[in-house]
Write an enzyme that holds these catalytic residues in place. Structure first.
Site, short mmCIF file in Angstrom:
data_model
loop_
_atom_site.label_atom_id
_atom_site.label_comp_id
_atom_site.label_asym_id
_atom_site.label_seq_id
_atom_site.Cartn_x
_atom_site.Cartn_y
_atom_site.Cartn_z
N ARG A 43 -5.95 -1.58 6.89
CA ARG A 43 -5.42 -0.56 5.90
C ARG A 43 -4.48 -1.44 4.85
O ARG A 43 -3.78 -2.20 5.37
CB ARG A 43 -4.63 0.63 6.48
CG ARG A 43 -3.65 1.35 5.84
CD ARG A 43 -2.70 0.93 5.62
NE ARG A 43 -1.52 2.18 4.77
CZ ARG A 43 -0.59 1.49 4.02
NH1 ARG A 43 0.48 0.60 4.42
NH2 ARG A 43 0.20 2.96 3.73
N ILE A 44 -4.57 -0.64 3.58
CA ILE A 44 -3.76 -1.51 2.55
C ILE A 44 -2.81 -0.28 2.02
O ILE A 44 -3.13 0.45 1.58
CB ILE A 44 -4.35 -2.56 2.32
CG1 ILE A 44 -5.03 -3.96 2.27
CG2 ILE A 44 -3.28 -2.47 0.78
CD1 ILE A 44 -6.29 -3.74 1.54
N GLY A 45 -1.53 -0.81 1.85
CA GLY A 45 -0.27 0.23 0.83
C GLY A 45 -0.86 0.31 -0.30
O GLY A 45 -1.33 -0.35 -0.72
N ASP A 46 0.46 0.96 -0.92
CA ASP A 46 0.89 0.64 -2.01
C ASP A 46 1.56 -0.82 -2.56
O ASP A 46 1.13 -1.59 -4.05
CB ASP A 46 1.44 1.52 -2.54
CG ASP A 46 3.03 1.84 -1.75
OD1 ASP A 46 2.73 1.49 -0.75
OD2 ASP A 46 4.01 1.97 -2.69
N THR A 57 10.10 -2.29 4.25
CA THR A 57 9.48 -3.31 3.34
C THR A 57 11.02 -2.94 2.09
O THR A 57 12.15 -2.81 1.90
CB THR A 57 8.88 -1.48 2.11
OG1 THR A 57 7.36 -1.77 2.70
CG2 THR A 57 8.24 -2.27 0.49
N THR A 69 9.16 2.29 -2.52
CA THR A 69 8.81 1.97 -0.95
C THR A 69 8.54 3.55 0.25
O THR A 69 9.09 4.47 -0.51
CB THR A 69 9.51 1.50 -0.10
OG1 THR A 69 9.68 1.26 1.13
CG2 THR A 69 11.46 2.30 -0.34
N GLY A 70 7.62 3.92 0.80
CA GLY A 70 8.02 5.14 1.14
C GLY A 70 6.20 5.01 1.80
O GLY A 70 5.51 3.63 2.08
N TRP A 71 5.67 6.34 2.04
CA TRP A 71 4.13 6.59 2.58
C TRP A 71 3.29 6.33 1.37
O TRP A 71 2.37 6.53 0.50
CB TRP A 71 3.86 7.99 3.17
CG TRP A 71 3.09 8.53 3.45
CD1 TRP A 71 1.92 8.16 3.67
CD2 TRP A 71 3.02 9.51 5.06
NE1 TRP A 71 1.17 8.31 4.76
CE2 TRP A 71 1.89 9.67 4.63
CE3 TRP A 71 4.25 10.76 5.00
CZ2 TRP A 71 1.45 10.99 6.07
CZ3 TRP A 71 3.73 11.62 5.88
CH2 TRP A 71 1.52 11.86 5.98
N GLY A 72 2.47 4.95 1.52
CA GLY A 72 2.15 3.96 0.53
C GLY A 72 0.77 4.98 -0.07
O GLY A 72 0.67 4.68 -1.51
#
Ligand code: ASP
Length: 334
Positions: free
Chosen positions: A228-231, A200, A251-254
């Site tokens: 799916r939508i992340g952060d 990201t 950035t990371g595990w949303g």
């Protein structure tokens, strides 16, 4: 008498105008700061070839230089953020725009957001499939729509109306990311088990006028399903900017970053508890870790600190300031 007072009033007004222009001239000569990231994850020296290491550093340096140039020349924080992300979205090494990870079905769904620290105006897009530069679309949502977040087909219709560049799906695909999807499917891992999510991109900036901005762009996580939508496109989770405190891109595990409200939490700690950018970021990243999440953030404070905080072995990153700092880095120990 009247004339006298009018003269005095005019004199005072002139003096005040003088002061006002002096202040803005000083502001315009204020310092600037920039931090960028290209994703966090399991990034270890022993798994990286010398060529890849050098190529990542070259890409990061080019993006850092593009943003620094805007700021050094007195440009706006928002434009610096955009300049950085445009380059990284076109760079196939990063999980944003070209080089985005594959969804379970073998497509690409891109998320991006941008925020202006002056008035906390913001724009975001989620799950777009054919936009070359999602960061430009996020900015258009901010400036040319009454909304903050648009998703999927509707966002693409809006993009078309705004004349944004579209590209065929093949534009985004790379062998590296396709192999990650195949590996994941072969091992029957879930999108959350495979560590192929890093890459990201994001940028945060303070300009010479004291304004902050933040932006983030991503393809999300390898093998994601069900839209799916992340952060990254969630204002307050993956991106936040507020002139009263700081600008953050994550950035990371949303899923964890959304649950913690990472970006807003960092700014709130700075504003309300008086934490430094580093202390606020370390505390919030510790919270993410305690829940089981991993990743990192870049933060620029309204006083010009440019910092990173991450709980992974590495994060592609860089920072530059008007004070002469200029660096890019990959591993946790540098
Ligand atoms: N935060 C992104 C997401 O969860 C992925 C990443 O930063 O690597 O979609």
């Amino acid at each position: 008498m009247r004339g006298f007072f009018t003269q005095i009033a005019a004199g005072i007004a002139l003096a005040l105008t003088g002061i006002a222009s002096t202040v803005s001239a000083q502001d315009a000569e204020g310092g600037w700061s920039l931090a960028i990231h290209g994703g966090a994850g399991t990034i270890a020296r022993e798994n990286m070839s010398a060529e890849d290491d050098a190529a990542y550093r070259t890409s990061l340096q080019a993006a850092l230089d593009a943003g620094a140039k805007v700021l050094a020349e007195g440009g706006e924080a928002l434009d610096a953020v955009e300049a950085v992300i445009l380059l990284l979205e076109d760079d196939p090494r990063f999980n944003a725009g070209r080089g985005a990870v594959f969804t379970w079905e073998g497509g690409h769904e891109l998320d991006a957001s941008i925020m202006d620290g002056r008035d906390r105006d913001a724009g975001a897009v989620a799950g777009v499939t054919n936009i070359r530069h999602p960061i430009l679309l996020a900015r258009k949502v901010m400036t040319d729509s009454p909304h903050v977040m648009l998703a999927g087909k509707g966002a693409e219709t809006f993009a078309k109306e705004q004349g944004l560049e579209t590209v065929p799906a093949e534009w985004f695909g790379t062998d590296f990311r396709r192999e990650a999807l195949e590996r994941m499917k072969a091992k029957e891992l879930s999108a959350l088990d495979v560590d192929a999510k890093f890459g990201t991109v994001g940028a945060v900036a303070l300009d010479r006028n004291g304004n902050l901005a933040a932006g983030t762009s991503t393809g999300g996580m390898t093998g994601k399903r069900w839209n799916r939508i992340g952060d990254a496109p969630v204002i307050g989770a993956g991106t936040y900017a507020d002139n009263r405190s700081c600008a953050v891109s994550a950035t990371g595990w949303g899923e964890y970053f959304i649950r913690v409200g990472v970006a807003k939490a960092i700014c709130a700690r700075m504003e309300l508890a008086g934490d430094s950018a580093q202390a606020a970021s370390d505390a919030v990243m510790a919270d993410v870790k305690a829940l089981g999440g991993d990743g990192g953030v870049i933060v620029v404070s309204n006083s010009g600190d440019a910092i990173y905080s991450f709980n992974t072995s590495g994060m592609y990153r860089g920072r530059a300031t008007s004070e002469g700092m200029n660096e890019v880095a990959i591993y946790g120990d540098e």
